[in-house]
Design a protein around this motif. Structure first.
Motif, PDB file in Angstrom:
ATOM      1  N   ALA A 131      32.176  -9.711  18.119  1.00  0.00           N
ATOM      2  CA  ALA A 131      33.246 -10.872  18.330  1.00  0.00           C
ATOM      3  C   ALA A 131      33.885  -9.931  19.475  1.00  0.00           C
ATOM      4  O   ALA A 131      34.844  -8.803  19.405  1.00  0.00           O
ATOM      5  CB  ALA A 131      33.870 -11.244  16.910  1.00  0.00           C
ATOM      6  N   GLU A 132      34.164 -11.128  20.161  1.00  0.00           N
ATOM      7  CA  GLU A 132      34.884 -11.152  21.978  1.00  0.00           C
ATOM      8  C   GLU A 132      36.852 -10.267  20.589  1.00  0.00           C
ATOM      9  O   GLU A 132      37.255 -10.928  19.851  1.00  0.00           O
ATOM     10  CB  GLU A 132      35.163 -11.899  22.534  1.00  0.00           C
ATOM     11  CG  GLU A 132      36.124 -11.344  23.992  1.00  0.00           C
ATOM     12  CD  GLU A 132      35.778 -12.506  24.764  1.00  0.00           C
ATOM     13  OE1 GLU A 132      36.852 -12.480  25.718  1.00  0.00           O
ATOM     14  OE2 GLU A 132      35.407 -14.020  24.724  1.00  0.00           O
ATOM     15  N   GLY A 133      36.952  -9.233  21.149  1.00  0.00           N
ATOM     16  CA  GLY A 133      38.232  -9.067  20.874  1.00  0.00           C
ATOM     17  C   GLY A 133      37.786  -7.506  19.938  1.00  0.00           C
ATOM     18  O   GLY A 133      38.932  -7.108  19.376  1.00  0.00           O
ATOM     19  N   PRO A 189      25.928  -5.623  23.491  1.00  0.00           N
ATOM     20  CA  PRO A 189      26.582  -6.389  23.195  1.00  0.00           C
ATOM     21  C   PRO A 189      26.339  -8.379  23.351  1.00  0.00           C
ATOM     22  O   PRO A 189      26.100  -8.936  22.799  1.00  0.00           O
ATOM     23  CB  PRO A 189      27.955  -6.084  22.101  1.00  0.00           C
ATOM     24  CG  PRO A 189      28.443  -5.136  23.349  1.00  0.00           C
ATOM     25  CD  PRO A 189      27.207  -4.527  23.727  1.00  0.00           C
ATOM     26  N   GLN A 190      26.374  -8.485  25.052  1.00  0.00           N
ATOM     27  CA  GLN A 190      26.956  -8.766  25.721  1.00  0.00           C
ATOM     28  C   GLN A 190      25.164  -9.577  26.177  1.00  0.00           C
ATOM     29  O   GLN A 190      25.141 -10.770  26.952  1.00  0.00           O
ATOM     30  CB  GLN A 190      27.903  -9.106  26.725  1.00  0.00           C
ATOM     31  CG  GLN A 190      28.991  -9.021  25.349  1.00  0.00           C
ATOM     32  CD  GLN A 190      30.256  -8.916  27.028  1.00  0.00           C
ATOM     33  OE1 GLN A 190      30.661 -10.328  27.516  1.00  0.00           O
ATOM     34  NE2 GLN A 190      30.990  -8.043  27.122  1.00  0.00           N
ATOM     35  N   ALA A 191      24.402  -8.712  26.412  1.00  0.00           N
ATOM     36  CA  ALA A 191      23.524  -8.668  27.735  1.00  0.00           C
ATOM     37  C   ALA A 191      21.682  -9.278  26.394  1.00  0.00           C
ATOM     38  O   ALA A 191      22.089  -8.834  25.013  1.00  0.00           O
ATOM     39  CB  ALA A 191      23.407  -7.708  28.207  1.00  0.00           C
ATOM     40  N   GLN A 192      20.403 -10.053  26.892  1.00  0.00           N
ATOM     41  CA  GLN A 192      19.635  -9.901  26.252  1.00  0.00           C
ATOM     42  C   GLN A 192      18.444  -9.221  26.681  1.00  0.00           C
ATOM     43  O   GLN A 192      18.642  -8.495  28.260  1.00  0.00           O
ATOM     44  CB  GLN A 192      19.116 -11.293  26.382  1.00  0.00           C
ATOM     45  CG  GLN A 192      17.521 -11.672  26.357  1.00  0.00           C
ATOM     46  CD  GLN A 192      17.117 -13.278  26.507  1.00  0.00           C
ATOM     47  OE1 GLN A 192      18.183 -13.987  25.946  1.00  0.00           O
ATOM     48  NE2 GLN A 192      16.159 -13.336  26.832  1.00  0.00           N
ATOM     49  N   PHE A 222      26.124   3.277  17.025  1.00  0.00           N
ATOM     50  CA  PHE A 222      24.579   3.135  16.523  1.00  0.00           C
ATOM     51  C   PHE A 222      23.876   3.572  14.896  1.00  0.00           C
ATOM     52  O   PHE A 222      23.308   4.040  15.159  1.00  0.00           O
ATOM     53  CB  PHE A 222      24.059   4.519  17.793  1.00  0.00           C
ATOM     54  CG  PHE A 222      24.574   3.614  18.989  1.00  0.00           C
ATOM     55  CD1 PHE A 222      23.922   2.638  19.775  1.00  0.00           C
ATOM     56  CD2 PHE A 222      24.928   5.061  19.662  1.00  0.00           C
ATOM     57  CE1 PHE A 222      23.779   2.338  20.841  1.00  0.00           C
ATOM     58  CE2 PHE A 222      25.135   4.105  21.369  1.00  0.00           C
ATOM     59  CZ  PHE A 222      24.711   3.186  21.267  1.00  0.00           C
ATOM     60  N   ARG A 223      24.937   3.094  14.832  1.00  0.00           N
ATOM     61  CA  ARG A 223      24.397   3.554  12.801  1.00  0.00           C
ATOM     62  C   ARG A 223      23.049   3.245  12.623  1.00  0.00           C
ATOM     63  O   ARG A 223      22.679   3.251  11.373  1.00  0.00           O
ATOM     64  CB  ARG A 223      25.159   2.497  11.740  1.00  0.00           C
ATOM     65  CG  ARG A 223      27.127   3.961  11.745  1.00  0.00           C
ATOM     66  CD  ARG A 223      28.024   3.259  10.802  1.00  0.00           C
ATOM     67  NE  ARG A 223      28.397   1.843  11.710  1.00  0.00           N
ATOM     68  CZ  ARG A 223      28.300   0.786  10.394  1.00  0.00           C
ATOM     69  NH1 ARG A 223      27.717   1.334   9.855  1.00  0.00           N
ATOM     70  NH2 ARG A 223      28.787  -0.379  11.704  1.00  0.00           N
ATOM     71  N   ARG A 224      23.176   1.514  12.984  1.00  0.00           N
ATOM     72  CA  ARG A 224      21.553   1.097  12.698  1.00  0.00           C
ATOM     73  C   ARG A 224      20.083   1.103  13.930  1.00  0.00           C
ATOM     74  O   ARG A 224      20.840   1.526  15.069  1.00  0.00           O
ATOM     75  CB  ARG A 224      21.478  -0.549  12.703  1.00  0.00           C
ATOM     76  CG  ARG A 224      22.445  -1.006  11.386  1.00  0.00           C
ATOM     77  CD  ARG A 224      22.519  -1.961  10.688  1.00  0.00           C
ATOM     78  NE  ARG A 224      24.002  -2.383  10.061  1.00  0.00           N
ATOM     79  CZ  ARG A 224      24.913  -2.904   9.975  1.00  0.00           C
ATOM     80  NH1 ARG A 224      25.535  -2.276  11.034  1.00  0.00           N
ATOM     81  NH2 ARG A 224      25.163  -2.764   8.637  1.00  0.00           N
ATOM     82  N   ALA A 225      18.939   1.042  13.096  1.00  0.00           N
ATOM     83  CA  ALA A 225      18.419   1.184  14.493  1.00  0.00           C
ATOM     84  C   ALA A 225      18.328   0.038  15.104  1.00  0.00           C
ATOM     85  O   ALA A 225      18.189  -0.095  16.606  1.00  0.00           O
ATOM     86  CB  ALA A 225      16.424   0.937  13.458  1.00  0.00           C
ATOM     87  N   ALA A 226      18.541  -0.928  14.855  1.00  0.00           N
ATOM     88  CA  ALA A 226      18.990  -2.400  15.814  1.00  0.00           C
ATOM     89  C   ALA A 226      19.597  -3.768  14.788  1.00  0.00           C
ATOM     90  O   ALA A 226      19.761  -3.589  13.547  1.00  0.00           O
ATOM     91  CB  ALA A 226      17.091  -2.892  15.822  1.00  0.00           C
ATOM     92  N   CYS A 227      20.544  -3.728  16.293  1.00  0.00           N
ATOM     93  CA  CYS A 227      21.487  -4.298  15.908  1.00  0.00           C
ATOM     94  C   CYS A 227      21.737  -6.172  16.511  1.00  0.00           C
ATOM     95  O   CYS A 227      20.777  -5.309  17.354  1.00  0.00           O
ATOM     96  CB  CYS A 227      23.290  -4.037  15.623  1.00  0.00           C
ATOM     97  SG  CYS A 227      23.340  -4.837  14.107  1.00  0.00           S
ATOM     98  N   SER A 228      21.162  -6.941  15.851  1.00  0.00           N
ATOM     99  CA  SER A 228      20.435  -8.550  17.179  1.00  0.00           C
ATOM    100  C   SER A 228      22.604  -9.660  16.745  1.00  0.00           C
ATOM    101  O   SER A 228      23.042  -9.267  15.886  1.00  0.00           O
ATOM    102  CB  SER A 228      19.563  -9.390  16.856  1.00  0.00           C
ATOM    103  OG  SER A 228      19.668 -10.235  17.818  1.00  0.00           O
ATOM    104  N   CYS A 229      23.019  -9.695  18.142  1.00  0.00           N
ATOM    105  CA  CYS A 229      24.329 -10.435  17.467  1.00  0.00           C
ATOM    106  C   CYS A 229      23.953 -12.009  17.418  1.00  0.00           C
ATOM    107  O   CYS A 229      24.370 -12.757  17.064  1.00  0.00           O
ATOM    108  CB  CYS A 229      25.487 -10.227  19.145  1.00  0.00           C
ATOM    109  SG  CYS A 229      25.813  -8.822  19.682  1.00  0.00           S
ATOM    110  N   GLU A 230      22.776 -12.198  17.585  1.00  0.00           N
ATOM    111  CA  GLU A 230      22.073 -13.029  17.637  1.00  0.00           C
ATOM    112  C   GLU A 230      20.636 -13.331  16.720  1.00  0.00           C
ATOM    113  O   GLU A 230      20.335 -12.488  16.242  1.00  0.00           O
ATOM    114  CB  GLU A 230      21.999 -13.834  18.786  1.00  0.00           C
ATOM    115  CG  GLU A 230      22.782 -14.068  19.696  1.00  0.00           C
ATOM    116  CD  GLU A 230      22.813 -15.003  21.077  1.00  0.00           C
ATOM    117  OE1 GLU A 230      23.547 -15.758  21.756  1.00  0.00           O
ATOM    118  OE2 GLU A 230      21.546 -14.860  21.326  1.00  0.00           O
ATOM    119  N   GLY A 231      20.130 -14.688  16.730  1.00  0.00           N
ATOM    120  CA  GLY A 231      18.790 -14.996  16.021  1.00  0.00           C
ATOM    121  C   GLY A 231      17.975 -13.543  16.510  1.00  0.00           C
ATOM    122  O   GLY A 231      17.719 -13.370  17.414  1.00  0.00           O
TER     123      GLY A 231
END
Length: 395
Positions: free
Chosen positions: A211-213, A350-353, A73-82
């Protein structure tokens, strides 16, 4: 309505080296249980105790819950996609130990592995790392800007207080950079004004580890603690909240506990007053409401699989102390947060919307695959989460 259950056990040591407690209590009660259940509970884990250690010792070193939180939780917001925004998006930061949130605090970083598309104003108090930017309204960045692609928006402007590195054309009406602007020689800096302009290659950034893994996998911890937990020590049945009707309250002491599922048409309340980890492999599916009440010296690390659905109001944590609540979600099922809910904690999915209804104000942080919001979004990062691993063992 189901009868209440109260259990008080004299158990001087929970988890051996993990938590020192006195009279740990797990309580399930409903409003009609009468006077047999006291309203006031003894403090659990006096002095907070040593940190919780999670995982399987047979497969490697245990994870310290605090160290895990400050890493993810180093960032306020992280999005794996756009990230596509149709309403204002505002990010800032504060420290809950210094006092209540006040608007305009410096800090609050944002990472977007894909592109950022915004039809309304975007204000980031800290740094912004992104795959590319398409603007229809002004962008303000209080820290630095790193973009793997162009800055586009012919009719609008951007202000970056620190340095900016753009691996593409600057196609804005105006760009003001307080520090150094770096643009590769093959691209145009456009109308940019900066303290210094450098024409050299810009390294790619990937701010969110999705990334997976390589990303953290909550499922592995959930699977292990399905069998390795402290339920027996306090007489807690895993199926206690599988059929919630009316109002049900569960209070947990310091330790690592398992609930099979939280589901039903009623309102469930979790009260946390110790340093607690809770594992729910069957997820949450409640019709009325869910309240997660965490008060000092309590801290909660909540690990979920099987979905997180609250059709009514969700009250997660306290806006005064969001760093004390951390939620880790395994799986790809979308998370829907209804309008009027309180999201005061740190969410890792990280895998959910994540779908936010109406205007949403988040105290804490978001790490999700994708964010959809129907209204304005405000995220207030509690920077105290960056220090919750201070009590963890070295190494």
């Amino acid at each position: 309505m189901s009868p209440g259950i109260a259990r008080v056990l004299t158990w001087p040591l929970l988890l051996g080296a993990a938590c020192t407690v006195s009279d740990p209590v797990a309580t399930l009660r409903s409003p009609d249980t009468g006077t047999g259940v006291p309203d006031e509970w003894a403090e659990h884990c006096a002095g907070s105790g040593p940190p919780l250690m999670l995982g399987n010792p047979a497969s490697g070193p245990l994870a310290c819950s605090g160290r895990l939180a400050e890493t993810l939780f180093r960032r306020a917001a992280c999005s794996c996609e756009g990230l596509s925004l149709s309403a204002p998006f505002t990010v800032d930061a504060f420290r809950s130990t210094a006092g209540p949130y006040a608007p305009g605090g410096t800090g609050g970083d944002v990472g977007v592995n894909g592109g950022l598309s915004a039809n309304d104003r975007v204000t980031v108090g800290g740094s912004l790392q992104v795959g590319g930017v398409q603007l229809s309204s002004p962008l303000t960045v209080g820290g630095s800007l790193d973009s793997n692609g162009p800055l586009s928006g012919p009719g609008t402007s951007a202000i970056v207080a620190g340095d900016a590195r753009v691996n593409g054309d600057v196609a804005l009406a105006a760009l003001t950079v307080g520090g150094v602007l770096t643009v590769p020689p093959e691209f145009s800096p456009g109308p940019a004004q900066a303290a210094e302009l450098r024409r050299e290659p810009v390294p790619a950034v990937m701010p969110c580890d999705c990334a997976e893994g390589s990303r953290f996998d909550p499922a592995a911890l959930i699977a292990h603690h399905t069998v390795d937990n402290d339920n027996a020590a306090i007489g807690l049945e895993p199926a206690t909240l599988t059929d919630v009707t009316g109002e049900r309250v569960l209070e947990l002491p310091c330790g690592r506990f398992l609930l099979t599922r939280i589901a039903g048409p009623g309102h469930a309340t979790l009260r946390i007053r110790g340093r607690t980890a809770l594992f729910i492999p069957g997820g949450v599916d409640l019709m009325e409401a869910l309240t997660v009440d965490v008060q000092p010296p309590g801290e909660l690390d909540l690990f979920l699989a099987g979905g997180f659905i609250v059709s009514g109001q969700l009250t997660l944590g306290s806006a005064a102390l969001p760093s004390r609540v951390r939620v880790y979600v395994a799986g790809t099922q979308a998370l829907d947060i209804s309008a009027g809910s309180t999201l005061a904690g740190n969410l890792y999915a990280p895998q959910a919307q994540l779908n936010l209804s109406g205007n949403a104000e988040v105290f804490g942080s978001l790490f999700v695959r994708h964010l959809e919001a129907s209204g304005a979004v405000q995220v207030h990062h509690d920077a105290d989460v960056l220090d919750v691993g201070a009590a963890c063992p070295a190494g």
